[in-house]
Motif scaffolding. Structure first.
Motif, short mmCIF file in Angstrom:
data_model
loop_
_atom_site.label_atom_id
_atom_site.label_comp_id
_atom_site.label_asym_id
_atom_site.label_seq_id
_atom_site.Cartn_x
_atom_site.Cartn_y
_atom_site.Cartn_z
N HIS A 70 0.85 -1.19 0.00
CA HIS A 70 0.00 0.00 0.00
C HIS A 70 0.88 1.23 0.00
N ALA A 120 0.71 5.74 0.32
CA ALA A 120 0.00 7.02 0.39
C ALA A 120 1.02 8.14 0.45
N ASP A 166 -1.51 10.14 -9.65
CA ASP A 166 -2.80 9.64 -10.15
C ASP A 166 -2.58 8.56 -11.21
N ARG A 192 -2.54 6.90 -4.00
CA ARG A 192 -3.39 7.87 -3.30
C ARG A 192 -2.54 8.98 -2.72
N TRP A 193 -2.99 10.19 -2.90
CA TRP A 193 -2.35 11.30 -2.19
C TRP A 193 -3.41 12.04 -1.42
N LEU A 194 -3.03 12.57 -0.28
CA LEU A 194 -4.02 13.22 0.57
C LEU A 194 -3.52 14.53 1.15
N HIS A 209 -8.25 1.19 0.26
CA HIS A 209 -8.14 2.52 -0.33
C HIS A 209 -6.73 2.82 -0.82
N TYR A 210 -5.74 2.28 -0.10
CA TYR A 210 -4.35 2.64 -0.40
C TYR A 210 -3.60 1.54 -1.16
#
Length: 896
Positions: free
Chosen positions: A61, A63, A104, A109-111, A265-266
């Motif tokens: 995973h 992020a 992307d 995922r980036w937050l 999600h990740y």
DNA sequence: GTTCTTACGTA
DNA sequence: CGTACGTAAGAACA
């Protein structure tokens, strides 16, 4: 999602802003662009980093957390938080958005979280993962992340650039800081964090802080016992408790942000090949980085993006039998070269050589060649009709010398061409040069060049060397166009390139140096050094301070001896010779005299020691002359520098006696231009008075002084002469009245008067100086007599300091640079004449306006003639070029 | 261990 | 607050 799934989770957490910023500074902004002016160095560096880490760490995973513009809750607690930071450079702008696009496409995922920092996001995810039995890897340069390290949380700290990382485990933290990770915020609160503008306790560093933490357990414990901590540090702590408590509040990570909780999600593996390809196309990223994208980024069935590579000619590795044919066919019209080899102290070697043309590439391993093949190669290399190109032709020549090979037919030297186009830039290796120039249509993309062209790599198949030769080939095209645009083609072809061959010979020859002479001098100086040191210490109650430490000297001079403080440096009060002499005149303090004497003798020993370390087993010193360092066009010399051997003092000059004529030769000759810079000034300014001064044959400074002071030439006294001399040279350096006054130790009014008087009599000089700066401002560059340019964008700067500095450079560069042009022409002519007359005498050194020559027995007069003609007629100025000649057994005796 | 600062040698 | 360099040592930073 089952429990065992969570347990298998290995999440990579990246501080996006911090790593992008690091990448930005690690890679040159002007070497990476998308072709439309948008800098992409941070994007490239970041992408390279995430690719590398995912490939090596194999996370499941990922992020990436970014800070948001505008403040966070921490700014409300402390309004100075992260204050005092420099503004973000313009080239960084926009690159974060591009990084998000890349992420992307990679399916990462980036937050961002309003009001919180990237650190808080990382802290939340890391602790949550660890709590669930998974594993977290954090990539961050922020020290606040250290507190998160634990059994299942590892921190990767970038050490250099963005690719080298240090693994911080609990044990590593403990070893480095002496405390466990969870106590690190306590330590940081005490020490402070300059990057965040959080001052700590003055006088308390990591060592003291760690000691207290061990002793009292944690920060609350320390604060509770603050009253009993002794010494300066203890008092300092009590005085700054508020800061410490604030720091601790600020550096505590937030662990409970609301973030997507589903591990799914990740998950890695949602990247889309086509999108990625399109994004990389937009960014003008080349094929190499695409090839390196690990498949684990991509969704099932997705392809690794195809590389739109230019087809390189196949790389041949000819056998001895094949080589002669190959050379006479595929490379009959010449080639670009890249080599692997060495050159040190005259002992070079050429191991492999790669050749490239548009249609063919080959790598030749010299050790594998039989005699016939080596002869074929030697013939090809030595054939002046076969043009060759290399990044650094002199270096290749040295390597070849090690195998008794010589090379002729050089067409282009990339390093020289690059220097002529950008004289103020630092030289780079081939990879660096490629980064600066190569764009997306090239096989060796700019961005990857650093790794791709690493010639030190031990990849055995020769592909890298073959690529390097290909890069040389393509860079030549670019640089040739640029030389033409900048009017520097002739400088390259007719001056610098032929000169590099001459310089190569000088370096390989070296100069004979008698170690015994240096050893004798060193011994004398050693004795004297300890005498003056003892004498110096006797004035300090026998306190043996380090006389070489400016810091300790400041303490002694200005605090202990309470001498009047003089000039300032950036960090304190100056202790340089000028200041010390002033001080001595004022105070007559004997320590100062001893200190100055100690400085002198220490400097001499240092010079002697450095020289001795460079004497080869054959008793010679082989310096290296650089053609692409000094922006004015001068040569520079290093390893060792033989252009700054002392000559001003008697003691210093004795070092020159160690440099002697070679065995089998008759004498050493020195030949120098007399006042070449002032002659150039006369020529360029066309000032009638100055031209007359040189044509009259009278002593220049005497002549000028008689005009300035309006007296007969025989009435000029030494003070008048030396003042005039200072003005003459000062003008060529852009000297101000202030600076002149300081140097001459006269009032500023007198200095101004001197300069005005000078300009009154030599108006042509004043007009010339003024006009040349204005012309440079208009065109953007200065020019020498041979058209060598120096670009000075700062001439139109709004910043006064920068602008005035550029103006001084504009005054000096044409003069210093034209002198450099002339002696370079002279070196070529002297070399040519020595050859044509079949003399064995040889030039050994160049010292800006001087040549040092090994004169063979019986060739004295012939060499005088050669030097007089070669140097004296190198370039026709409107005044004569005078050459002074001296002869002797060594460099000292050859002075004149 | 590397980078910055100071000092000083030359043209 | 005079141009152009290179080297070494100590101090400072990481």
């Amino acid at each position: 999602m089952t429990a065992s799934d969570i347990g298998d989770q290995r999440i990579l957490l990246i501080d996006g802003h911090a790593m992008a910023f690091r990448a930005f500074f690690a890679l040159p902004a002007d070497g990476f662009s998308d072709g439309r002016g948008q800098a992409t160095n941070a994007v490239y560096g970041f992408t390279r980093m995430i690719i590398n880490v995912v490939a090596s760490e194999q996370p499941t995973h990922v992020a990436v957390a970014f800070d948001l513009p505008g403040g966070t809750f921490r700014d409300r607690i402390y309004d100075q938080y992260k204050g005092g930071r420099d503004e973000t450079p313009a080239e960084f702008h926009g690159q974060i958005d591009l990084i998000m696009q890349v992420l992307d496409a990679l399916g990462v995922r980036w937050l961002t979280v309003e009001d919180y920092e990237a650190d808080d996001v990382i802290a939340t995810l890391a602790t949550r993962t660890a709590a669930e039995g998974g594993e977290a890897l954090i990539v961050s340069s922020d020290r606040d992340a250290i507190q998160l390290v634990g059994e299942n949380v590892t921190l990767l700290q970038p050490i250099k650039g963005v690719t080298e990382m240090r693994r911080m485990t609990p044990a590593a933290v403990e070893e480095k800081y002496g405390i466990p990770p969870e106590r690190y915020p306590d330590l940081a609160a005490l020490v402070g964090e300059a990057a965040d503008n959080l001052p700590g306790v003055p006088g308390v560093g990591p060592k003291t802080a760690a000691k207290w933490i061990v002793q009292y357990g944690d920060l609350p414990g320390i604060i509770a016992h603050a009253g009993e901590i002794k010494g300066k540090a203890g008092q300092s702590l009590r005085d700054h408790l508020e800061d410490v408590e604030r720091n601790r509040l600020m550096n505590a990570a937030v662990l409970d942000l609301e973030l997507p909780t589903d591990p799914e999600h990740y998950t890695l593996g949602r990247g889309d090949g086509a999108t990625l390809n399109a994004v990389f196309d937009e960014l003008a990223f080349g094929p190499t980085i695409r090839k390196d994208v690990p498949t684990r980024f991509l969704a099932e069935g997705e392809e690794v993006p195809a590389a739109p590579a230019r087809e390189l000619p196949p790389l041949q590795q000819p056998t001895s039998a094949e080589l002669p044919v190959l050379l006479s066919e595929a490379f009959a019209e010449g080639a670009a070269l890249a080599t692997e080899g060495s050159w040190a102290l005259g002992q070079g070697d050429l191991l492999r050589i790669a050749l490239a043309t548009q249609d063919a590439r080959a790598v030749i391993t010299l050790a594998e060649l039989d005699d016939a093949a080596e002869r074929a190669l030697a013939g090809w290399l030595a054939d002046p009709a076969i043009p060759k190109v290399a990044h650094d032709t002199k270096l290749v020549g040295h390597q070849a010398r090690g195998r008794a090979l010589r090379i002729a037919g050089w067409r282009t030297d990339l390093a020289i061409a690059e220097f002529l186009c950008r004289p103020d830039q630092r030289p780079t290796d081939l990879a660096g040069l490629a980064m600066r120039h190569l764009q997306e249509d090239l096989q060796v993309e700019a961005a990857a060049a650093q790794q791709e062209l690493d010639l030190g790599s031990d990849e055995a198949d020769g592909e890298q060397l073959g690529r390097a030769a290909d890069a040389v080939l393509r860079l030549e095209d670019l640089l040739r166009d640029e030389l033409e645009e900048r009017g520097a083609t002739s400088l390259h072809d007719d001056l610098e390139l032929p000169l590099s061959a001459v310089i190569g010979e000088l370096e390989a020859t070296g100069i004979a140096v008698d170690d015994a002479v240096l050893a004798g001098l060193d011994e004398e100086h050693a004795a004297r050094q300890s005498e003056v040191a003892d004498s110096a210490f006797s004035h300090l109650d026998g306190d043996r301070i380090n006389l070489g430490s400016p810091k300790q000297l400041q303490e002694v001079l200005y605090e202990r001896l309470e001498l009047p403080k003089g000039r300032r440096t950036k960090t304190g009060y100056s202790t340089n010779a000028e200041t010390l002499v002033d001080l001595f005149e004022k105070t007559q303090h004997p320590f100062l005299a001893d200190l100055l004497a100690h400085r002198d003798v220490t400097k001499m020993r240092q010079i002697i020691d450095t020289l001795r370390r460079f004497i080869s087993p054959e008793g010679r010193i082989h310096t290296t002359f650089h053609q692409n360092i000094a922006a004015t066009g001068r040569l520079s010399s290093n390893n060792p520098n033989l252009q700054n051997i002392p000559t001003r003092t008697e003691e210093g000059r004795r070092i020159r006696s160690a440099f002697h004529v070679s065995e089998g030769y008759g004498s050493l000759m020195t030949a120098d231009y007399s006042q070449i810079e002032m002659r150039i000034m006369a020529h360029l300014s066309e000032d009638a008075g100055l031209i007359e001064a040189f044509r009259s044959g009278e002593d220049l400074h005497n002549f000028v002084a008689s005009r300035v002071f309006d007296v007969d030439p025989d009435e000029v006294d030494p003070a008048m002469r030396s003042k005039t001399k200072a003005v003459s040279y000062g003008l060529a350096y852009g000297l101000s009245a202030f600076g002149l006054a300081r140097q001459l130790r006269v009032s500023q009014a007198e200095a101004t008067g001197l300069r005005d008087g000078y300009f009154e009599r030599f108006g042509g000089v004043r007009d010339f100086l003024r006009e040349s700066v204005e012309k440079a401002r208009a065109t953007g560059y200065t020019e020498t007599i041979l058209g060598r340019r120096r670009y000075l964008p700062d001439l139109t700067s709004d910043n006064r300091q920068r602008r005035e500095n550029a103006e001084r450079v504009a005054l000096n560069s044409p003069i210093q640079g034209s002198a450099a042009d002339i002696i370079k022409l002279a070196m070529l002519r002297v070399d040519e004449l020595l050859r044509r007359k079949e003399l064995t005498s040889r030039v050994l050194l160049q010292v800006h306006d001087e040549l040092v020559v090994d004169v063979a027995a019986g060739e004295d007069q012939a060499v005088r003639d050669v030097i007089t003609e070669g140097m004296g007629s190198a370039f026709e100025l409107s005044v004569p070029l005078e050459v002074g000649i001296g002869v002797g057994a060594n460099w000292l005796e050859a002075a004149h």
